[in-house]
Design a protein around this motif. Structure first.
Motif, PDB file in Angstrom:
ATOM      1  N   LEU A   1       0.938  -1.107  -0.173  1.00 59.75           N
ATOM      2  CA  LEU A   1       0.075   0.121  -0.080  1.00 59.75           C
ATOM      3  C   LEU A   1       0.878   1.398   0.192  1.00 59.75           C
ATOM      4  CD1 LEU A   1      -2.613  -1.047   2.806  1.00 59.75           C
ATOM      5  CD2 LEU A   1      -2.888  -1.078   0.166  1.00 59.75           C
ATOM      6  N   THR A   2       0.271   2.254  -0.733  1.00 61.21           N
ATOM      7  CA  THR A   2       1.044   3.598  -0.763  1.00 61.21           C
ATOM      8  C   THR A   2       0.981   4.207   0.682  1.00 61.21           C
ATOM      9  OG1 THR A   2      -0.789   4.681  -1.647  1.00 61.21           O
ATOM     10  CG2 THR A   2       0.652   3.573  -3.087  1.00 61.21           C
ATOM     11  N   PRO A   3       1.658   5.151   1.018  1.00 60.47           N
ATOM     12  CA  PRO A   3       1.529   6.182   2.418  1.00 60.47           C
ATOM     13  C   PRO A   3      -0.056   6.778   2.287  1.00 60.47           C
ATOM     14  CG  PRO A   3       3.568   6.361   1.604  1.00 60.47           C
ATOM     15  CD  PRO A   3       2.995   5.779   0.683  1.00 60.47           C
ATOM     16  N   ALA A   4      -0.455   6.991   1.081  1.00 55.68           N
ATOM     17  CA  ALA A   4      -1.944   7.577   0.915  1.00 55.68           C
ATOM     18  C   ALA A   4      -2.773   6.647   1.100  1.00 55.68           C
ATOM     19  CB  ALA A   4      -2.023   8.289  -0.375  1.00 55.68           C
ATOM     20  N   GLU A   5      -2.833   5.479   0.789  1.00 53.61           N
ATOM     21  CA  GLU A   5      -3.686   4.289   1.065  1.00 53.61           C
ATOM     22  C   GLU A   5      -3.790   4.127   2.517  1.00 53.61           C
ATOM     23  OE1 GLU A   5      -3.816   1.926  -3.289  1.00 53.61           O
ATOM     24  OE2 GLU A   5      -2.186   1.618  -1.900  1.00 53.61           O
ATOM     25  N   VAL A   6      -2.871   4.046   3.007  1.00 55.97           N
ATOM     26  CA  VAL A   6      -2.597   3.628   4.553  1.00 55.97           C
ATOM     27  C   VAL A   6      -3.483   4.748   5.282  1.00 55.97           C
ATOM     28  CG1 VAL A   6      -1.148   3.508   6.546  1.00 55.97           C
ATOM     29  CG2 VAL A   6      -0.595   2.319   4.382  1.00 55.97           C
ATOM     30  N   GLU A   7      -3.154   5.870   4.863  1.00 56.06           N
ATOM     31  CA  GLU A   7      -3.842   7.188   5.716  1.00 56.06           C
ATOM     32  C   GLU A   7      -5.505   7.355   5.278  1.00 56.06           C
ATOM     33  OE1 GLU A   7      -2.300  11.217   4.693  1.00 56.06           O
ATOM     34  OE2 GLU A   7      -0.078  10.228   4.956  1.00 56.06           O
ATOM     35  N   ARG A   8      -5.819   6.887   4.163  1.00 61.11           N
ATOM     36  CA  ARG A   8      -7.170   6.645   3.791  1.00 61.11           C
ATOM     37  C   ARG A   8      -7.604   5.609   4.785  1.00 61.11           C
ATOM     38  NH1 ARG A   8      -5.810   7.755  -1.500  1.00 61.11           N
ATOM     39  NH2 ARG A   8      -5.984   5.549  -1.898  1.00 61.11           N
ATOM     40  N   GLY A   9      -7.126   4.562   4.840  1.00 58.34           N
ATOM     41  CA  GLY A   9      -7.573   3.475   5.668  1.00 58.34           C
ATOM     42  C   GLY A   9      -7.649   3.720   7.251  1.00 58.34           C
TER      43      GLY A   9
ATOM     44  N   VAL B   1      -6.673  -3.121   7.592  1.00 60.53           N
ATOM     45  CA  VAL B   1      -7.432  -3.335   6.279  1.00 60.53           C
ATOM     46  C   VAL B   1      -7.602  -2.136   5.758  1.00 60.53           C
ATOM     47  CG1 VAL B   1      -9.185  -4.515   5.119  1.00 60.53           C
ATOM     48  CG2 VAL B   1      -8.270  -5.636   6.981  1.00 60.53           C
ATOM     49  N   ALA B   2      -6.801  -1.648   5.036  1.00 59.95           N
ATOM     50  CA  ALA B   2      -6.707  -0.276   4.376  1.00 59.95           C
ATOM     51  C   ALA B   2      -7.600  -0.002   3.387  1.00 59.95           C
ATOM     52  CB  ALA B   2      -5.368   0.272   4.331  1.00 59.95           C
ATOM     53  N   THR B   3      -7.875  -1.230   2.632  1.00 63.75           N
ATOM     54  CA  THR B   3      -8.477  -1.171   1.436  1.00 63.75           C
ATOM     55  C   THR B   3      -9.767  -2.231   1.240  1.00 63.75           C
ATOM     56  OG1 THR B   3      -7.087  -2.410   0.109  1.00 63.75           O
ATOM     57  CG2 THR B   3      -6.799  -0.349  -0.186  1.00 63.75           C
ATOM     58  N   PRO B   4     -10.659  -2.017   2.190  1.00 61.85           N
ATOM     59  CA  PRO B   4     -11.415  -3.081   2.225  1.00 61.85           C
ATOM     60  C   PRO B   4     -12.386  -3.009   0.846  1.00 61.85           C
ATOM     61  CG  PRO B   4     -12.108  -1.564   3.688  1.00 61.85           C
ATOM     62  CD  PRO B   4     -10.940  -1.153   3.188  1.00 61.85           C
ATOM     63  N   ALA B   5     -13.208  -4.101   0.773  1.00 63.73           N
ATOM     64  CA  ALA B   5     -14.148  -4.194  -0.379  1.00 63.73           C
ATOM     65  C   ALA B   5     -15.368  -2.891  -0.437  1.00 63.73           C
ATOM     66  CB  ALA B   5     -14.807  -5.445  -0.534  1.00 63.73           C
TER      67      ALA B   5
END
Length: 89
Positions: free
Chosen positions: A6-14, A52-56
């Protein structure tokens, strides 16, 4: 299938998503919320903790529905830092 890190941005969104769901859940138990959304309590715990930073999409939609959150609110919250950064640029 190999999953890319995951990118840092994806982690932050999660992390923002997890915080939003925890706030919206309030005093409700994690178990009752998870069962009402038809997800496992472990899944809800991982999403709320940011593990889980990018759930369905369907998972988030079900949890948001149980918590009375519109998907527009969820989307705005998880993307707020990116939007603010774009305005500042």
């Amino acid at each position: 299938m190999v999953r890319l890190p995951l990118t840092p941005a994806e982690v932050e969104r999660g992390q923002r998503l997890g915080a939003l769901l925890r706030r919206a859940r309030g005093e409700r138990s994690m178990l009752a919320t998870a069962l009402a959304a038809r997800v496992s309590p472990e899944t809800l715990r991982k999403i709320e903790s940011g593990r889980v930073a990018t759930p369905a999409f369907a998972t988030i939609a079900a949890i948001a529905d149980v918590l009375g959150l519109s998907l527009d609110v969820v989307w705005a919250e998880i993307n707020r830092a990116e939007t603010a950064g774009q305005r500042a640029a």
